[in-house]
Every structure is written in C-alpha cells, then in structure tokens.
Motif scaffolding. Sequence first.
Motif, PDB file in Angstrom:
ATOM      1  N   GLU A 100      47.043  34.223  51.352  1.00  0.00           N
ATOM      2  CA  GLU A 100      46.147  35.076  50.594  1.00  0.00           C
ATOM      3  C   GLU A 100      45.158  34.167  49.872  1.00  0.00           C
ATOM      4  N   VAL A 101      43.933  34.649  49.698  1.00  0.00           N
ATOM      5  CA  VAL A 101      42.870  33.854  49.108  1.00  0.00           C
ATOM      6  C   VAL A 101      42.684  34.244  47.640  1.00  0.00           C
ATOM      7  N   LEU A 102      42.479  33.236  46.795  1.00  0.00           N
ATOM      8  CA  LEU A 102      42.230  33.468  45.372  1.00  0.00           C
ATOM      9  C   LEU A 102      40.766  33.805  45.157  1.00  0.00           C
ATOM     10  N   LEU A 103      40.530  34.926  44.479  1.00  0.00           N
ATOM     11  CA  LEU A 103      39.179  35.322  44.107  1.00  0.00           C
ATOM     12  C   LEU A 103      39.110  35.525  42.599  1.00  0.00           C
ATOM     13  N   GLN A 104      37.907  35.382  42.079  1.00  0.00           N
ATOM     14  CA  GLN A 104      37.622  35.499  40.656  1.00  0.00           C
ATOM     15  C   GLN A 104      36.673  36.674  40.455  1.00  0.00           C
ATOM     16  N   LYS A 105      37.034  37.580  39.549  1.00  0.00           N
ATOM     17  CA  LYS A 105      36.078  38.614  39.150  1.00  0.00           C
ATOM     18  C   LYS A 105      35.220  37.985  38.071  1.00  0.00           C
ATOM     19  N   ARG A 106      33.973  37.753  38.396  1.00  0.00           N
ATOM     20  CA  ARG A 106      33.047  37.001  37.563  1.00  0.00           C
ATOM     21  C   ARG A 106      32.532  37.849  36.412  1.00  0.00           C
ATOM     22  N   SER A 107      32.462  37.268  35.236  1.00  0.00           N
ATOM     23  CA  SER A 107      32.021  38.026  34.071  1.00  0.00           C
ATOM     24  C   SER A 107      30.515  38.280  34.070  1.00  0.00           C
ATOM     25  N   ASP A 108      29.726  37.431  34.736  1.00  0.00           N
ATOM     26  CA  ASP A 108      28.273  37.620  34.709  1.00  0.00           C
ATOM     27  C   ASP A 108      27.819  38.835  35.505  1.00  0.00           C
ATOM     28  N   ARG A 109      28.628  39.271  36.474  1.00  0.00           N
ATOM     29  CA  ARG A 109      28.221  40.406  37.310  1.00  0.00           C
ATOM     30  C   ARG A 109      29.336  41.403  37.561  1.00  0.00           C
TER      31      ARG A 109
ATOM     32  N   GLY B  17      49.178  23.577  37.340  1.00  0.00           N
ATOM     33  CA  GLY B  17      48.635  24.584  36.441  1.00  0.00           C
ATOM     34  C   GLY B  17      49.071  25.988  36.784  1.00  0.00           C
ATOM     35  N   GLU B  18      48.709  26.899  35.884  1.00  0.00           N
ATOM     36  CA  GLU B  18      49.019  28.316  36.061  1.00  0.00           C
ATOM     37  C   GLU B  18      47.739  29.124  35.911  1.00  0.00           C
ATOM     38  N   LEU B  19      47.655  30.200  36.693  1.00  0.00           N
ATOM     39  CA  LEU B  19      46.488  31.080  36.607  1.00  0.00           C
ATOM     40  C   LEU B  19      46.347  31.625  35.197  1.00  0.00           C
ATOM     41  N   PHE B  20      45.103  31.661  34.714  1.00  0.00           N
ATOM     42  CA  PHE B  20      44.833  32.289  33.434  1.00  0.00           C
ATOM     43  C   PHE B  20      45.325  33.731  33.471  1.00  0.00           C
ATOM     44  N   LYS B  21      45.920  34.165  32.392  1.00  0.00           N
ATOM     45  CA  LYS B  21      46.391  35.547  32.288  1.00  0.00           C
ATOM     46  C   LYS B  21      45.385  36.408  31.525  1.00  0.00           C
ATOM     47  N   GLU B  22      44.524  35.773  30.738  1.00  0.00           N
ATOM     48  CA  GLU B  22      43.556  36.506  29.939  1.00  0.00           C
ATOM     49  C   GLU B  22      42.138  36.199  30.411  1.00  0.00           C
ATOM     50  N   THR B  23      41.219  37.073  30.048  1.00  0.00           N
ATOM     51  CA  THR B  23      39.824  36.859  30.411  1.00  0.00           C
ATOM     52  C   THR B  23      39.234  35.737  29.563  1.00  0.00           C
ATOM     53  N   ASN B  24      38.121  35.179  30.055  1.00  0.00           N
ATOM     54  CA  ASN B  24      37.364  34.195  29.286  1.00  0.00           C
ATOM     55  C   ASN B  24      35.886  34.463  29.530  1.00  0.00           C
ATOM     56  N   ASN B  25      35.023  33.578  29.072  1.00  0.00           N
ATOM     57  CA  ASN B  25      33.582  33.844  29.186  1.00  0.00           C
ATOM     58  C   ASN B  25      33.068  33.822  30.620  1.00  0.00           C
ATOM     59  N   GLU B  26      33.853  33.331  31.576  1.00  0.00           N
ATOM     60  CA  GLU B  26      33.408  33.306  32.975  1.00  0.00           C
ATOM     61  C   GLU B  26      34.236  34.204  33.888  1.00  0.00           C
ATOM     62  N   THR B  27      35.458  34.540  33.465  1.00  0.00           N
ATOM     63  CA  THR B  27      36.400  35.207  34.351  1.00  0.00           C
ATOM     64  C   THR B  27      36.950  36.481  33.730  1.00  0.00           C
ATOM     65  N   LEU B  28      36.772  37.604  34.437  1.00  0.00           N
ATOM     66  CA  LEU B  28      37.361  38.863  33.988  1.00  0.00           C
ATOM     67  C   LEU B  28      38.756  39.062  34.564  1.00  0.00           C
ATOM     68  N   GLU B  29      38.962  38.544  35.784  1.00  0.00           N
ATOM     69  CA  GLU B  29      40.244  38.748  36.463  1.00  0.00           C
ATOM     70  C   GLU B  29      40.369  37.728  37.588  1.00  0.00           C
ATOM     71  N   LEU B  30      41.609  37.364  37.899  1.00  0.00           N
ATOM     72  CA  LEU B  30      41.924  36.503  39.034  1.00  0.00           C
ATOM     73  C   LEU B  30      42.988  37.195  39.865  1.00  0.00           C
ATOM     74  N   ALA B  31      42.848  37.128  41.192  1.00  0.00           N
ATOM     75  CA  ALA B  31      43.842  37.764  42.052  1.00  0.00           C
ATOM     76  C   ALA B  31      43.816  37.127  43.430  1.00  0.00           C
ATOM     77  N   PHE B  32      44.978  37.128  44.068  1.00  0.00           N
ATOM     78  CA  PHE B  32      45.087  36.705  45.461  1.00  0.00           C
ATOM     79  C   PHE B  32      44.989  37.949  46.334  1.00  0.00           C
ATOM     80  N   PHE B  33      44.203  37.853  47.411  1.00  0.00           N
ATOM     81  CA  PHE B  33      44.006  38.957  48.338  1.00  0.00           C
ATOM     82  C   PHE B  33      44.382  38.523  49.750  1.00  0.00           C
ATOM     83  N   PRO B  34      45.045  39.415  50.518  1.00  0.00           N
ATOM     84  CA  PRO B  34      45.213  39.134  51.941  1.00  0.00           C
ATOM     85  C   PRO B  34      43.834  38.943  52.568  1.00  0.00           C
ATOM     86  N   LEU B  35      43.731  38.039  53.509  1.00  0.00           N
ATOM     87  CA  LEU B  35      42.414  37.723  54.092  1.00  0.00           C
ATOM     88  C   LEU B  35      41.728  38.931  54.710  1.00  0.00           C
TER      89      LEU B  35
END
Length: 154
Positions: free
Chosen positions: A31-40, A108-126
């Motif tokens: 599964e691929v890691l994607l970032q829900k970007r805060s800018d968009r 490291g470990e995936l951030f659990k909370e949002t920050n100024n660049e990231t709203l969410e992180l998740a692994f998705f099946p390709l």
Amino acid sequence: MDYIKWIRTKVGHDQIILNFAGGCLLNKNREVLLQKRSDRASWGFPGGAVELGESVCETVEREFYEETGLKVITKELIGVYSKYEDCYPNGDKAQPILFFFHVEYRDGELFKETNNETLELAFFPLDQVPKLVNEQHDACYRDLMCYEGKPFIR
C-alpha cells in the motif's frame, strides 16, 4: 532559509520554475502512503521544495520527515516531471519540476495529529488511490504502477 519565500519577495506571484522532490513509500502490504495536504485539502505524495544547498535526495528525506514523522532513505528515481504548470491558492504561479523517488522506511512513527502541512496520512492499496492533488501527481502514480526500475522523464 525558505527559498520560495525569498524568491517570491523578488518576483511576486509571477510564474517561475521551482524544483521539488517527492517520494513513494510502500508498506509490507504494498500500500502507498499518501498525505492529505493542508494547502489544498487534497491527497498527494509527500515531498516539497528543494532548498538552496540541498540535493533532491536530501529534500525528499527532509520533507518526508517534516510531513509524516517518518525517516526514509532515497532508493531509486522513478521519474522526473517537468512539463506542468501550477497556480497555488495564494496566487503564486510555477512550472514545478518534480524528482520522484521510491523511498524506504528507516525509523519513526506516522504523525497522528495534523500540522501546518498535513491534514491526514494514510496507506492506500495501489488500486484504490483517491483523486490526487494535480496532474503531476497523477503522472507519478501512473508511472509508479508500471515502474520496473527504469526512470521516466516527462
């Protein structure tokens, strides 16, 4: 130094060429890691702008850590994507050149909370990747799906 902020003080919102580096991290389930970007508020691959004095490999490793909390190492170039235009929410225009890499998890470990660049992180099946932030990320995804160790130049 924040290169983009510095250069924007010189050129305003005019279109410029900007260099970016991003990466693709696959987990053990492919599964691929994607970032829900805060800018968009859109999904994309982790990555960001190259700072002065930085290599593209250093950029993707730094950006991955800043955006996800994961330390990665750059493994292989998947492709270079250069014939795109983008207009950012603040009105900045650019022709982004993106160096897209396969990266490997180190620590490291995936951030659990949002920050100024990231709203969410998740692994998705390709085969279940959501709509991505722009055409450039779409091209990265298409090339990732047929990647066999040969870089793509677009």
